[in-house]
Design an enzyme around this catalytic site. Structure first.
Site, PDB file in Angstrom:
ATOM      1  N   CYS A 131     -27.550  90.193 -33.844  1.00 39.62           N
ATOM      2  CA  CYS A 131     -26.708  89.115 -33.330  1.00 39.62           C
ATOM      3  C   CYS A 131     -27.228  88.611 -31.984  1.00 39.62           C
ATOM      4  CB  CYS A 131     -25.263  89.619 -33.203  1.00 39.62           C
ATOM      5  SG  CYS A 131     -24.161  88.408 -32.479  1.00 39.62           S
ATOM      6  N   CYS A 134     -24.495  87.725 -29.465  1.00 39.59           N
ATOM      7  CA  CYS A 134     -23.864  88.878 -28.807  1.00 39.59           C
ATOM      8  C   CYS A 134     -24.792  89.503 -27.756  1.00 39.59           C
ATOM      9  CB  CYS A 134     -23.519  89.981 -29.810  1.00 39.59           C
ATOM     10  SG  CYS A 134     -22.834  89.402 -31.356  1.00 39.59           S
ATOM     11  N   ASP A 135     -26.077  89.614 -28.075  1.00 36.53           N
ATOM     12  CA  ASP A 135     -26.965  90.447 -27.257  1.00 36.53           C
ATOM     13  C   ASP A 135     -28.071  89.689 -26.517  1.00 36.53           C
ATOM     14  OD1 ASP A 135     -25.560  92.663 -28.187  1.00 36.53           O
ATOM     15  OD2 ASP A 135     -26.844  92.855 -29.953  1.00 36.53           O
TER      16      ASP A 135
END
Ligand code: NAP
Length: 307
Positions: A131, A134-135
């Site tokens: 992701c 997300c990261d």
């Protein structure tokens, strides 16, 4: 007793909830994580109509969720562990409770596929990610690799250029599966380097990811690529881990439906990415959700007549 139980609060499930609740059905949605599914972790969605400048997946998911809530759909944020689908009363088990309903729409979506190579599990969360939204921010000024050749790899690779100094897109062939638009945008970005005809054989490091072991299909020797993080975008697989017996699926595990989104079990419908659909987009998931909920209304009406 619910009229309609929806498994999964992605775009398909949330649209089914909107239609179901608005149609007067006592509707509940079960979701293990947060509303929006895969769409909610997409940085920007440019191909859902109504948003000429595009919209963040998180924002769009939240709008879908609010709209379903406003129409009276109920939500239970618990994972589904088992479904009992045979018979007129369907049962949905979570670790906490069992819900009963007259009909079910399974809209649990899909999840990223993993590579299954050495080091992938060891470094999950320590440099291996599925992701970018997300990261990605952890990789400011760093070097990252994206594995895959579809729209997800290209678009998320482009997103990662916001943070990373260099983004390698590693594809096993020399032709992308993704759209021409996505390929052109990636080509035009100076931070992106393509590595074609190459498989990643291993992810190595000490405490976190440090390098990839690559194998070019035309060369005998292996190569090393030093990187700080690796993002895997090699397609998806259906979230059918909780499934009940008796539900027909295709060879890849996607639920088989007819054109009215009926599964092989009466009163059980499937919508969105989890079914054997030719296109997995927010726009198609939303259409599925609407169609499935309207079919449920018709099914319940028939059931009442039969009584
Ligand atoms: P995808 O379109 O199925 O592409 C998967 C890519 O990964 C392919 O290029 C494939 O290579 C490669 N691959 C598969 N297994 C591999 C392995 N073991 N090792 C190395 N490479 C491997 O999947 P996706 O790009 O992840 O997208 C998932 C879904 O979301 C798709 O349905 C896609 O349409 C949708 N999506 C849409 C958009 C959009 O509309 N803008 C954006 C993102 C995602 P080959 O090409 O050689 O098979």
């Amino acid at each position: 007793m619910y009229d309609l139980i929806i498994v999964g609060a992605g775009p398909a499930g949330l649209t089914a909830a909107l239609y179901g609740a608005r149609g007067g059905l006592k509707t509940v949605v079960l979701e293990a994580m947060m509303p929006g599914g895969q769409a909610a972790i997409t940085d920007k969605i440019e191909n859902f109509p109504g948003f000429p400048e595009g919209i963040s997946g998180f924002e769009l998911a939240n709008l879908f969720y609010q709209q379903a809530l406003n129409q009276g759909a109920q939500f239970v944020f618990e994972p589904v562990v088992r479904l009992e689908l045979a018979g007129k009363v369907k049962k949905v088990h979570t670790p906490e409770q069992t819900l009963e309903g007259r009909s079910i729409i399974i809209a649990a979506g899909s999840k990223p596929r993993s590579l299954g190579i050495k080091g992938e599990n060891t470094f999950r969360g320590r440099g291996v990610s599925y992701c970018a939204t997300c990261d990605g921010a952890f990789y400011k000024g760093k070097k990252v690799a994206v594995i895959g050749g579809g729209n997800a790899a290209l678009e998320e690779g482009l997103y990662l250029t916001k943070f990373a100094e260099k983004v390698y897109i590693i594809h096993r062939r020399n032709e992308f599966r993704g759209s021409t638009l996505a390929v052109e945008r990636a080509k035009q970005n100076y931070k992106i380097n393509f590595i074609f005809d190459t498989f990643v054989e291993e992810i190595e490091g000490k405490d976190k990811v440090e390098k990839l072991i690559l194998r070019n299909v035309h060369k005998p020797e292996k190569e090393e690529l030093e990187i700080d993080g690796v993002f895997v975008y090699i397609g998806t697989e259906p979230n059918t881990q909780f499934m009940a017996d008796g539900l027909e699926k295709d060879e890849k595990g996607y639920i088989i439906t007819d054109t009215l989104l009926r599964t092989n079990i009466p009163g059980v419908y499937a919508a969105g990415d989890i079914r054997n659909t030719p296109l997995r987009q927010v726009a198609t998931a939303v259409g599925d959700g609407a169609l499935a909920a309207v079919q449920v209304e018709k099914y319940l009406m028939e059931q009442r007549k039969e009584k």
